[in-house]
Motif scaffolding. Structure first.
Motif, mmCIF file in Angstrom:
data_model
loop_
_atom_site.group_PDB
_atom_site.id
_atom_site.type_symbol
_atom_site.label_atom_id
_atom_site.label_comp_id
_atom_site.label_asym_id
_atom_site.label_seq_id
_atom_site.Cartn_x
_atom_site.Cartn_y
_atom_site.Cartn_z
ATOM 1 N N LYS A 73 0.008 5.339 -5.799
ATOM 2 C CA LYS A 73 0.659 6.643 -5.930
ATOM 3 C C LYS A 73 -0.400 7.714 -6.164
ATOM 4 O O LYS A 73 -1.523 7.403 -6.584
ATOM 5 C CB LYS A 73 1.700 6.626 -7.055
ATOM 6 C CG LYS A 73 1.163 6.407 -8.456
ATOM 7 C CD LYS A 73 2.341 6.482 -9.426
ATOM 8 C CE LYS A 73 1.984 6.209 -10.873
ATOM 9 N NZ LYS A 73 1.157 7.124 -11.592
ATOM 10 N N VAL A 74 -0.014 8.939 -5.856
ATOM 11 C CA VAL A 74 -0.890 10.074 -6.122
ATOM 12 C C VAL A 74 -0.182 10.978 -7.131
ATOM 13 O O VAL A 74 1.050 10.930 -7.195
ATOM 14 C CB VAL A 74 -1.204 10.868 -4.824
ATOM 15 C CG1 VAL A 74 -2.282 10.208 -4.027
ATOM 16 C CG2 VAL A 74 0.039 11.106 -3.985
ATOM 17 N N PRO A 75 -0.898 11.793 -7.901
ATOM 18 C CA PRO A 75 -2.342 11.924 -7.917
ATOM 19 C C PRO A 75 -3.037 10.705 -8.527
ATOM 20 O O PRO A 75 -2.441 9.958 -9.290
ATOM 21 C CB PRO A 75 -2.561 13.170 -8.782
ATOM 22 C CG PRO A 75 -1.386 13.236 -9.698
ATOM 23 C CD PRO A 75 -0.237 12.707 -8.890
ATOM 24 N N LEU A 76 -4.316 10.577 -8.162
ATOM 25 C CA LEU A 76 -5.120 9.468 -8.659
ATOM 26 C C LEU A 76 -5.829 9.890 -9.942
ATOM 27 O O LEU A 76 -6.570 10.879 -9.946
ATOM 28 C CB LEU A 76 -6.155 9.090 -7.604
ATOM 29 C CG LEU A 76 -5.560 8.345 -6.408
ATOM 30 C CD1 LEU A 76 -6.388 8.569 -5.159
ATOM 31 C CD2 LEU A 76 -5.444 6.864 -6.727
ATOM 32 N N SER A 77 -5.567 9.142 -11.009
ATOM 33 C CA SER A 77 -6.318 9.418 -12.237
ATOM 34 C C SER A 77 -7.331 8.296 -12.402
ATOM 35 O O SER A 77 -7.282 7.284 -11.687
ATOM 36 C CB SER A 77 -5.382 9.462 -13.439
ATOM 37 O OG SER A 77 -5.157 8.148 -13.909
ATOM 38 N N GLU A 78 -8.217 8.460 -13.354
ATOM 39 C CA GLU A 78 -9.254 7.457 -13.592
ATOM 40 C C GLU A 78 -8.642 6.146 -14.057
ATOM 41 O O GLU A 78 -9.289 5.103 -14.022
ATOM 42 C CB GLU A 78 -10.274 7.979 -14.615
ATOM 43 C CG GLU A 78 -11.108 9.145 -14.113
ATOM 44 C CD GLU A 78 -10.392 10.497 -14.124
ATOM 45 O OE1 GLU A 78 -9.194 10.555 -14.488
ATOM 46 O OE2 GLU A 78 -11.037 11.505 -13.768
ATOM 47 N N GLN A 79 -7.361 6.206 -14.508
ATOM 48 C CA GLN A 79 -6.645 4.977 -14.918
ATOM 49 C C GLN A 79 -6.067 4.244 -13.708
ATOM 50 O O GLN A 79 -5.598 3.112 -13.840
ATOM 51 C CB GLN A 79 -5.483 5.310 -15.863
ATOM 52 C CG GLN A 79 -5.875 6.105 -17.089
ATOM 53 C CD GLN A 79 -6.957 5.409 -17.871
ATOM 54 O OE1 GLN A 79 -6.913 4.195 -18.043
ATOM 55 N NE2 GLN A 79 -7.953 6.158 -18.302
ATOM 56 N N SER A 80 -6.032 4.908 -12.550
ATOM 57 C CA SER A 80 -5.439 4.265 -11.372
ATOM 58 C C SER A 80 -6.254 3.029 -11.000
ATOM 59 O O SER A 80 -7.466 2.965 -11.274
ATOM 60 C CB SER A 80 -5.431 5.224 -10.181
ATOM 61 O OG SER A 80 -4.678 6.373 -10.480
ATOM 62 N N ARG A 81 -5.574 2.101 -10.375
ATOM 63 C CA ARG A 81 -6.235 0.856 -9.974
ATOM 64 C C ARG A 81 -7.346 1.153 -8.960
ATOM 65 O O ARG A 81 -7.152 1.946 -8.050
ATOM 66 C CB ARG A 81 -5.167 -0.058 -9.346
ATOM 67 C CG ARG A 81 -5.702 -1.333 -8.723
ATOM 68 C CD ARG A 81 -4.675 -1.994 -7.810
ATOM 69 N NE ARG A 81 -4.049 -1.090 -6.857
ATOM 70 C CZ ARG A 81 -4.643 -0.621 -5.760
ATOM 71 N NH1 ARG A 81 -5.873 -0.960 -5.462
ATOM 72 N NH2 ARG A 81 -4.001 0.212 -4.952
ATOM 73 N N THR A 82 -8.494 0.512 -9.134
ATOM 74 C CA THR A 82 -9.540 0.597 -8.106
ATOM 75 C C THR A 82 -9.520 -0.717 -7.323
ATOM 76 O O THR A 82 -8.914 -1.696 -7.753
ATOM 77 C CB THR A 82 -10.943 0.819 -8.714
ATOM 78 O OG1 THR A 82 -11.201 -0.232 -9.627
ATOM 79 C CG2 THR A 82 -11.030 2.156 -9.431
ATOM 80 N N GLY A 83 -10.206 -0.706 -6.178
ATOM 81 C CA GLY A 83 -10.264 -1.943 -5.377
ATOM 82 C C GLY A 83 -9.521 -1.762 -4.077
ATOM 83 O O GLY A 83 -8.985 -0.688 -3.791
ATOM 84 N N GLY A 84 -9.518 -2.836 -3.289
ATOM 85 C CA GLY A 84 -8.843 -2.772 -1.990
ATOM 86 C C GLY A 84 -9.535 -1.797 -1.051
ATOM 87 O O GLY A 84 -8.893 -1.184 -0.199
ATOM 88 N N THR A 85 -10.844 -1.649 -1.214
ATOM 89 C CA THR A 85 -11.586 -0.744 -0.333
ATOM 90 C C THR A 85 -11.524 -1.290 1.093
ATOM 91 O O THR A 85 -11.423 -2.504 1.295
ATOM 92 C CB THR A 85 -13.056 -0.623 -0.799
ATOM 93 O OG1 THR A 85 -13.562 -1.928 -1.048
ATOM 94 C CG2 THR A 85 -13.143 0.186 -2.076
#
Ligand code: NAD
Ligand code: WQD
Length: 338
Positions: free
Chosen positions: A133-145
């Motif tokens: 979901k957006v907006p992206l905060s620093e708590q948002s999941r990283t990965g799946g690049t």
């Protein structure tokens, strides 16, 4: 006392070096010119009325780094050097892992040996992969690049986080840029891509100047109001000031943090075309084609952490971004090449 800027001849680096010189910092640059021209630094010197110390060398070259750290009293390192083309990274992943991941490891090791313990790293919103979901905060999941470039940024962030546990005296800030665009308002510094641009604003600029015939818009069937992809475009001058803010607000006594640098506002491809048309007083030829592989529908930031922790926010709007992008293109139709 000086600040070492790796990749200081490049697009974001040159704007940041100018901002540092303008506030009277001493700046040392290491750049191998693999994606830059020394002309950018000549112009930075003209604009600042003061020159940085420049080393044309590779960050993978340990001896070069050792000699820079021995010659200058470096307090902080701002680390821009790296390769950044998504498509090239898919064709040549090893070059991306070597420059971006190994290069950062070599730099970090030499910093530790030299007793320099403050690092600001150029990360990217690409570390969020396909956002839930957006907006992206620093708590948002990283990965799946979705490409080796993005993965290299994520790997470096992980390495820096692990390193900071082992070296609690280090202060490390990963700045996650959203979509940098625009240029210095003088029209003397800007983005100078090699060959046909991959990114939207350089592509539109070259259509506007007549170097390219027609913009291909990658998809108009996204779940967005006009069907085209939405991004958080940020003026490169705001990004430069974000680095100064990060230097000024580094945590004393060591810490690792990741902070978004975006505006918090998303615009579609069609919004960009319209804003550019207004800035350049021209019509941009475009046609809609299928989606580009790896693209996400929407990517924009929650930029509140940067406000809280760095006392920084982007102040330039889309019209200013397009005005300065066009001013750069118009005054430098062949970029830094004569
Ligand atoms: P750029 O290519 O204009 O600048 C990078 C600079 O690093 C160039 O001057 C290049 O010559 C130099 N360089 C590359 N590899 C090197 C090496 N091994 N040793 C020494 N110098 C080397 O790119 P930019 O747009 O200014 O981006 C700067 C940083 O920000 C990069 O790390 C990039 O991944 C990151 N970033 C860029 C964007 C963007 O869209 N421009 C978005 C997010 C993150
Ligand atoms: C923006 C929008 C495209 C070109 C990339 C990297 C990212 C970061 C910034 C470094 C999208 C559309 C584009 C074109 C188009 N870089 N587009 N026609 O893909 O958001 O981000 O640069 O970290 O990692 O992935 O930027 O400028 O390529 O695209 O329609 O010719 O414009 O589909 O919606 P992107 P972009």
């Amino acid at each position: 006392m000086a600040i070492l800027v790796t990749g200081g001849a490049g697009y974001i680096g040159s704007h940041t070096v100018l901002a540092l010189l303008e506030r009277d910092e001493d700046v040392v640059i290491i750049d191998n010119l693999s994606n830059a021209s020394q002309e950018s630094l000549t112009r930075v010197t003209e604009l600042a009325g003061k020159a940085p110390a420049v080393y044309i060398a590779d960050i993978l070259d340990r001896e070069a780094l050792k000699s820079i750290f021995a010659r200058h009293t470096i307090t902080d390192v701002i680390h821009f050097a790296g390769l950044k083309s998504v498509s090239e990274s898919i064709k040549n992943p090893l070059a991306y892992y070597e420059n971006n991941v190994v290069g950062t490891m070599v730099l970090l090791n030499e910093m530790a040996l030299a007793g320099v313990n403050s690092l600001i790293f150029s990360s990217s919103a690409t570390v969020y992969g396909h956002p839930d979901k957006v907006p992206l905060s620093e708590q948002s999941r990283t990965g799946g690049t979705t490409n080796p470039y993005g993965t290299s940024k994520l790997m470096v962030e992980q390495i820096l986080a692990d390193f900071s546990v082992a070296h609690p005296d280090f202060t490390i800030t990963c700045l996650r840029y959203f979509n940098p665009v625009g240029a210095h308002p003088s029209g003397r510094l800007g983005e100078d891509p090699n060959g046909i641009p991959n990114n939207l604003v350089p592509y539109i600029s070259q259509v506007a100047i007549g170097k390219l015939e027609c913009l291909t818009v990658f998809g108009n069937d996204y779940p967005t109001p006009d069907g085209t992809g939405i991004r958080d475009y940020i003026h490169v001058m705001d990004l430069a000031s974000g680095h100064l803010a990060a230097l000024d607000h580094k945590a004393e006594g060591g810490a690792f943090k990741a902070i978004n640098l975006g505006t918090g506002v998303g615009y579609s491809v069609i919004d960009l075309i319209k804003a550019f048309e207004k800035a350049a007083q021209t019509t941009i030829n475009y046609r809609i084609v299928g989606r580009r592989s790896g693209d996400v529908a929407e990517c924009w930031s929650d930029s509140s952490l940067a406000r809280q922790q760095l006392g920084w926010q982007a102040i330039r709007n889309l019209d200013e971004m397009m005005r300065d992008a066009w001013n750069w293109q118009k005054n430098n139709p062949t970029g830094y090449r004569a």
